[in-house]
Design a protein around this motif. Structure first.
Motif, mmCIF file in Angstrom:
data_model
loop_
_atom_site.group_PDB
_atom_site.id
_atom_site.type_symbol
_atom_site.label_atom_id
_atom_site.label_comp_id
_atom_site.label_asym_id
_atom_site.label_seq_id
_atom_site.Cartn_x
_atom_site.Cartn_y
_atom_site.Cartn_z
ATOM 1 N N THR A 12 105.118 66.923 3.460
ATOM 2 C CA THR A 12 104.386 67.969 4.153
ATOM 3 C C THR A 12 103.099 68.299 3.411
ATOM 4 N N CYS A 13 102.011 68.400 4.145
ATOM 5 C CA CYS A 13 100.742 68.842 3.549
ATOM 6 C C CYS A 13 100.866 70.336 3.259
ATOM 7 N N LEU A 14 100.612 70.715 2.018
ATOM 8 C CA LEU A 14 100.761 72.113 1.607
ATOM 9 C C LEU A 14 99.666 72.995 2.226
ATOM 10 N N SER A 50 98.621 66.841 -0.049
ATOM 11 C CA SER A 50 97.598 67.349 0.864
ATOM 12 C C SER A 50 97.164 66.202 1.756
ATOM 13 N N CYS A 51 96.793 66.524 3.007
ATOM 14 C CA CYS A 51 96.171 65.518 3.865
ATOM 15 C C CYS A 51 94.901 65.036 3.162
ATOM 16 N N LEU A 52 94.524 63.800 3.418
ATOM 17 C CA LEU A 52 93.281 63.265 2.849
ATOM 18 C C LEU A 52 92.112 63.598 3.774
ATOM 19 N N ASP A 55 88.925 69.261 4.853
ATOM 20 C CA ASP A 55 89.450 70.590 5.201
ATOM 21 C C ASP A 55 90.712 70.927 4.414
ATOM 22 N N CYS A 56 91.687 70.012 4.450
ATOM 23 C CA CYS A 56 92.960 70.299 3.793
ATOM 24 C C CYS A 56 92.811 70.329 2.268
ATOM 25 N N VAL A 57 92.006 69.434 1.709
ATOM 26 C CA VAL A 57 91.812 69.436 0.255
ATOM 27 C C VAL A 57 91.143 70.748 -0.179
#
Ligand SMILES: [Zn+2]
Length: 200
Positions: A12-14, A50-52, A55-57
């Motif tokens: 899961t992306c945090l 995290s997604c690469l 935005d997510c980073v």
């Protein structure tokens, strides 16, 4: 050894909560008092993901707390938020170059405009993707996009020089990629490089 099921590889992306195959996510490991991005997924201990995506980073870096089992207290990062995009791009380019070299050794690549044109004109197998150097002449670019079957992903990365160096050859601006898991990795890393090259 038991083959890993697909479910075992889902993380899961945090930052956004989306679930993805861990191969598509950026792993972070806790090393002592700091959180370290783990590009190759080789650091021991607990990890979060995290997604690469930029935005997510970015959201990941602004998290105030992490799961207790992973990291206690105020987060501290080995690579600062200001440097992480450049770091990801550098890692992705290194992986891209690595897999291009592997593709060359595995016979997955067709090099050069003329070779590709010959194959397509003679009814040969169409490439799964085509990689074109950023410094390719406009005319060559038009000619290539004219002969490559519609729907074939066309990747842009590097210069003739850097592509040539990646595969241990002279400079080359047109590289056709055959069907292979290696090609899938190249497409994957090229997308990351391009995504993290844009200004955000
Ligand atoms: Zn995410």
């Amino acid at each position: 050894m038991r083959a890993a099921t697909k479910e075992n590889n889902v993380r899961t992306c945090l930052a956004c909560g989306a679930k993805s195959d861990k191969g598509a996510l950026l792993r972070f490991a806790a090393a002592g008092t700091i959180i370290v991005p783990d590009w190759r997924g080789t650091l021991g201990g607990r990890a979060v993901y995290s997604c690469l995506t930029t935005d997510c980073v970015a959201r990941f870096y602004t998290l105030k707390r992490f799961p207790e089992k992973f990291f206690k207290g105020t987060p501290a990062f080995a690579i600062s938020q200001g440097e992480i995009h450049g770091w990801i791009k550098t890692q992705a380019e290194a992986s891209l170059a690595h897999f291009l070299g592997l593709a060359r050794k595995s016979g997955v690549l067709t090099l050069g405009q003329n070779t590709l044109a010959d194959i397509l004109e003679n009814g040969g197998t169409a490439p799964t993707a085509v990689l074109l150097a950023a410094d390719l002449a406009d005319r060559t670019l038009r000619e290539i996009t004219g002969i490559v079957p519609v729907g074939t992903p066309v990747l842009r990365w590097g210069t003739k020089e850097t592509i040539g160096a990646s595969i241990g050859m002279r400079p080359v601006g047109v590289v056709a990629l055959g069907r292979s898991p290696i090609t899938d990795r190249i497409v994957h890393y090229c997308a990351i490089v391009n995504h993290f090259s844009q200004e955000h």
